[in-house]
Enzyme design. Structure first.
Site, mmCIF file in Angstrom:
data_model
loop_
_atom_site.group_PDB
_atom_site.id
_atom_site.type_symbol
_atom_site.label_atom_id
_atom_site.label_comp_id
_atom_site.label_asym_id
_atom_site.label_seq_id
_atom_site.Cartn_x
_atom_site.Cartn_y
_atom_site.Cartn_z
ATOM 1 N N HIS A 122 0.874 -1.182 0.000
ATOM 2 C CA HIS A 122 0.000 0.000 0.000
ATOM 3 C C HIS A 122 0.909 1.230 0.000
ATOM 4 O O HIS A 122 2.031 1.176 0.515
ATOM 5 C CB HIS A 122 -0.841 -0.061 1.278
ATOM 6 N N ASP A 199 3.043 -4.422 7.979
ATOM 7 C CA ASP A 199 1.821 -3.656 7.787
ATOM 8 C C ASP A 199 0.666 -4.643 7.945
ATOM 9 O O ASP A 199 0.409 -5.465 7.061
ATOM 10 C CB ASP A 199 1.824 -3.028 6.383
ATOM 11 N N GLN A 202 -4.505 -5.147 6.994
ATOM 12 C CA GLN A 202 -5.497 -6.095 6.451
ATOM 13 C C GLN A 202 -5.401 -7.471 7.091
ATOM 14 O O GLN A 202 -6.086 -8.397 6.644
ATOM 15 C CB GLN A 202 -5.334 -6.219 4.936
ATOM 16 N N LYS A 225 -10.473 -0.280 10.621
ATOM 17 C CA LYS A 225 -10.608 -1.475 9.776
ATOM 18 C C LYS A 225 -10.971 -2.709 10.604
ATOM 19 O O LYS A 225 -11.165 -3.787 10.076
ATOM 20 C CB LYS A 225 -9.313 -1.725 9.007
ATOM 21 N N CYS A 363 -4.792 2.441 -3.699
ATOM 22 C CA CYS A 363 -3.561 2.961 -3.063
ATOM 23 C C CYS A 363 -2.401 1.998 -3.240
ATOM 24 O O CYS A 363 -1.606 1.788 -2.315
ATOM 25 C CB CYS A 363 -3.778 3.256 -1.584
HETATM 26 N N1 PLP Z 1 -1.893 -0.702 4.568
HETATM 27 C C1 PLP Z 1 -2.818 -1.449 3.970
HETATM 28 C C2 PLP Z 1 -2.464 -2.832 3.515
HETATM 29 C C3 PLP Z 1 -4.106 -0.942 3.804
HETATM 30 O O1 PLP Z 1 -5.032 -1.683 3.186
HETATM 31 C C4 PLP Z 1 -4.389 0.365 4.246
HETATM 32 C C5 PLP Z 1 -5.724 0.960 4.009
HETATM 33 O O2 PLP Z 1 -6.439 0.590 3.132
HETATM 34 C C6 PLP Z 1 -3.392 1.092 4.880
HETATM 35 C C7 PLP Z 1 -2.163 0.526 5.027
HETATM 36 C C8 PLP Z 1 -3.636 2.473 5.384
HETATM 37 O O3 PLP Z 1 -4.541 2.472 6.431
HETATM 38 P P1 PLP Z 1 -5.108 3.829 7.027
HETATM 39 O O4 PLP Z 1 -5.659 4.613 5.891
HETATM 40 O O5 PLP Z 1 -6.133 3.395 8.012
HETATM 41 O O6 PLP Z 1 -3.958 4.523 7.688
#
Ligand code: PLP
Length: 404
Positions: A122, A199, A202, A225, A363
């Site tokens: 992401h 990270d 998910q 999430k 993203c």
């Molecule tokens: N990392 C992953 C794999 C994600 O799917 C997301 C959000 O969709 C993020 C990071 C970023 O999360 P946030 O926007 O809650 O900071």
């Protein structure tokens, strides 16, 4: 027994209609809906507790502090972290990764050092490292993947050099749904003596995650999430590393004493928590984690994996459909394209039927580039989704297809 229809009653929003159709919410990778216990806790705290945390001698401040710090303990337990010193509250995964890139970068990275990430990251696990590149000339090395969307472990091993300082990789891809073999990735990095950041945006909401079992050095996730409020998230870090890292932001809370000549910093985790935290959201997050614990993360994972298999089968039966991400270990995310219908048209027309899906690059533009596409349609499941909803989705796609 996992009674999904009973569970749905805990989520008032699932009872609403959109364009006179019952809402079918399949955009859970973007954000999840909130159970009553979470919303109630927010209302209750504002109505009967609200006061700033940590600084007050008065009753309400102490009560708010107790709630806030109890939430930290609930997060610690949920992740099975060793100590609450390792649980830093942030605004979400994005802020956690920015904190990490800034502070780890300051402490441990010099010009020419290397950070390994993967092709399926992401943006929030790419751009913070690129920002760091402007301060220090670090090199990003990218783990490639195969056609199924699985990282290539042999290629990964070849990326390590004497300049490697960190591996930062996603646990579950928000596009492909791939559950990366994170324990193995960590074990390999540790063989080279390299720490690993995960990270877990998910993964934490969908599968049991135990930081001591994984032996990860850092791990980030977002409250919104996992059925919690927006604006709160977590960075877990091993104490021994966090101790060596400088603060990310300066201000109240993160100091021990301040003078114009010299300032000393607070102990962990407060050193990384400048300013008033969203203490109401942390309580809400704790309620959300407790909610998941009561249902059982294993049960949630089983339910969602069954939904994923069911949806994969049904989508494949449609024909003329391209699915991105067919890893053996796959979580509750499916990205796809239907014939040559543009994903934006598909999403817009499904929306008119009350079906909420996501469209675009998710993203993850470098991944889109790797796949040679501009974007996809994406459905993603949560603990409250049903097979009936997937049937509605399939019927919706068929209807849209007839229109083209
Ligand atoms: N990392 C992953 C794999 C994600 O799917 C997301 C959000 O969709 C993020 C990071 C970023 O999360 P946030 O926007 O809650 O900071």
């Amino acid at each position: 027994m996992y009674d999904v229809y009973k569970i749905r009653e805990d989520f008032p929003i699932l009872g609403r209609e959109v364009y006179k159709h019952p809402l079918v919410y399949l955009d859970n990778a973007a954000t999840t809906q909130k159970p009553r216990v979470v919303v109630d806790s927010i209302v209750k705290e504002y109505y009967s507790v609200n006061a700033n945390v940590h600084r007050g001698v008065h009753y309400l401040s102490q009560l708010a502090t107790e709630l806030h710090e109890t939430s930290r303990e609930i997060v610690r337990k949920f992740l099975n972290a060793h100590s609450t010193s390792e649980i830093i509250f942030t605004r979400g995964t994005t802020e956690s990764m920015n904190l990490l890139a800034y502070s780890f970068g300051e402490a441990f990275l010099k010009d020419g050092d290397e950070v390994i990430i993967s092709v399926m990251e992401h943006h929030s696990n790419i751009v913070p490292w690129q920002i760091l590149q402007q301060r220090k000339k670090i090199v990003l090395k990218i783990i490639p993947m195969n056609d199924k969307g699985e990282l290539l472990l042999e290629e990964y091993k070849k990326l390590f050099s004497e300049r490697t300082k960190l591996v930062s990789v996603t646990h579950v891809s928000n596009v492909l749904g791939t559950i990366n073999p994170i324990k193995e990735l960590i074990r390999i990095a540790h063989e080279y003596g390299i720490p690993v950041a995960v990270d877990a945006a998910q993964s934490v909401p969908h599968i049991p995650v135990d930081v001591q079992d994984l032996d990860c050095d850092f791990l980030a996730f977002s409250g919104h999430k996992i059925y919690g409020p927006t604006g709160v998230g977590v960075l877990y870090g091993k104490e021994v590393l966090l101790e060596q890292m400088p603060p990310y932001q300066g201000g109240g809370e993160m100091i021990q004493s301040v003078s114009f000549e010299h300032t000393t910093y607070n102990t962990l985790p407060f050193k990384f928590e400048a300013g008033t935290p969203d203490y109401v959201a942390t309580t809400g997050l704790a309620k959300a984690l407790d909610y998941c614990t009561t249902l059982g993360m294993e049960n949630i994972a089983l339910h969602e994996q069954e939904l994923t298999r069911y949806a994969m089968d049904k989508l494949n039966q449609l024909g003329d459909i391209r699915i991105f991400g067919e890893a053996t270990e796959k979580d509750a995310v499916i990205s796809f394209q239907v014939g040559n219908i543009h994903h934006l048209d598909l999403g817009t027309l499904l929306d008119r039927l009350g079906i909420a899906i996501r469209t675009g690059h998710h993203c993850a533009e470098p991944l889109m580039r790797f796949l040679g596409i501009e974007g996809t349609a994406r459905v993603s499941f949560a603990l409250y989704n049903t097979k009936n909803e997937i049937d509605t989705l399939i019927a919706g796609i068929e209807r849209v297809r007839k229109m083209f």
